[in-house]
Design a protein around this motif. Structure first.
Motif, short mmCIF file in Angstrom:
data_model
loop_
_atom_site.label_atom_id
_atom_site.label_comp_id
_atom_site.label_asym_id
_atom_site.label_seq_id
_atom_site.Cartn_x
_atom_site.Cartn_y
_atom_site.Cartn_z
N LEU A 9 46.01 50.98 38.18
CA LEU A 9 45.74 51.47 39.57
C LEU A 9 44.44 51.78 39.20
O LEU A 9 43.69 52.08 40.59
N SER A 10 43.98 50.81 38.63
CA SER A 10 42.68 50.89 39.30
C SER A 10 42.24 50.05 40.23
O SER A 10 41.43 50.00 40.98
N VAL A 36 44.36 49.66 42.79
CA VAL A 36 45.03 50.42 43.85
C VAL A 36 43.73 51.72 44.93
O VAL A 36 43.21 51.49 45.58
N VAL A 37 42.90 51.93 43.53
CA VAL A 37 41.61 52.20 43.63
C VAL A 37 40.94 51.92 44.33
O VAL A 37 40.22 52.48 45.34
N VAL A 38 40.07 50.70 43.97
CA VAL A 38 39.41 49.92 44.85
C VAL A 38 39.65 49.46 45.65
O VAL A 38 39.07 49.89 47.05
N CYS A 91 42.28 51.32 47.70
CA CYS A 91 41.15 52.94 48.36
C CYS A 91 40.20 52.73 49.17
O CYS A 91 40.19 53.32 50.08
N SER A 92 39.08 52.34 48.08
CA SER A 92 37.88 53.03 48.07
C SER A 92 37.01 51.93 48.74
O SER A 92 36.08 51.72 49.38
N THR A 93 37.52 50.58 49.40
CA THR A 93 36.95 49.84 50.37
C THR A 93 37.14 49.99 51.72
O THR A 93 38.62 49.62 52.03
N ARG A 94 36.02 50.67 52.61
CA ARG A 94 36.81 51.11 54.01
C ARG A 94 35.60 49.68 54.86
O ARG A 94 35.95 50.02 56.04
N SER A 137 39.27 44.68 50.27
CA SER A 137 40.52 44.70 49.92
C SER A 137 41.33 43.26 49.98
O SER A 137 42.29 43.60 48.95
N SER A 183 41.14 42.67 45.95
CA SER A 183 41.84 44.01 45.23
C SER A 183 43.43 43.46 45.37
O SER A 183 43.93 44.03 44.34
#
Length: 95
Positions: free
Chosen positions: A12-13, A15-17, A19-22, A28, A31
């Motif tokens: 889950l961490s 997935v959070v990384v 989704c937050s790397t844009r 990306s 992750s």
């Protein structure tokens, strides 16, 4: 049981990384590889607990390596054409 919860938290961490790397493509991709590694470890532990054959994990690693090579080739193509790995400088018209 605790190991499965730790692996779920790690997944889950990841997935959070992801989704937050844009901004950067490399972050990306890293992750994504982290999430694949968490899935592999979880799958290996489950197969060892239930006594299954481990050939499926070898197939999973083969597809993981193919996914990593494809991601790196996209990264190299982007850096050669744009000069950086920013996702904001990439447009759909250039592909």
């Amino acid at each position: 049981m605790l190991l499965e919860y730790i692996l779920l938290f790690n997944m889950l961490s990841g997935v959070v990384v992801f989704c937050s790397t844009r901004k950067h493509l490399l972050l990306s991709l890293l992750s994504l590889e982290y999430m694949v590694l968490c899935v592999f470890i979880f799958m290996f532990i489950v197969m060892m607990n239930y006594g299954y054959e481990l050939y499926f994990s070898m197939y999973f690693l083969v597809f993981t390596v193919c996914e990593g090579a494809l991601g790196l080739s996209i990264l190299v193509n982007l850096v050669r054409s744009q000069g950086n790995d920013y996702l904001s400088s990439m447009s759909l018209m250039s592909w």
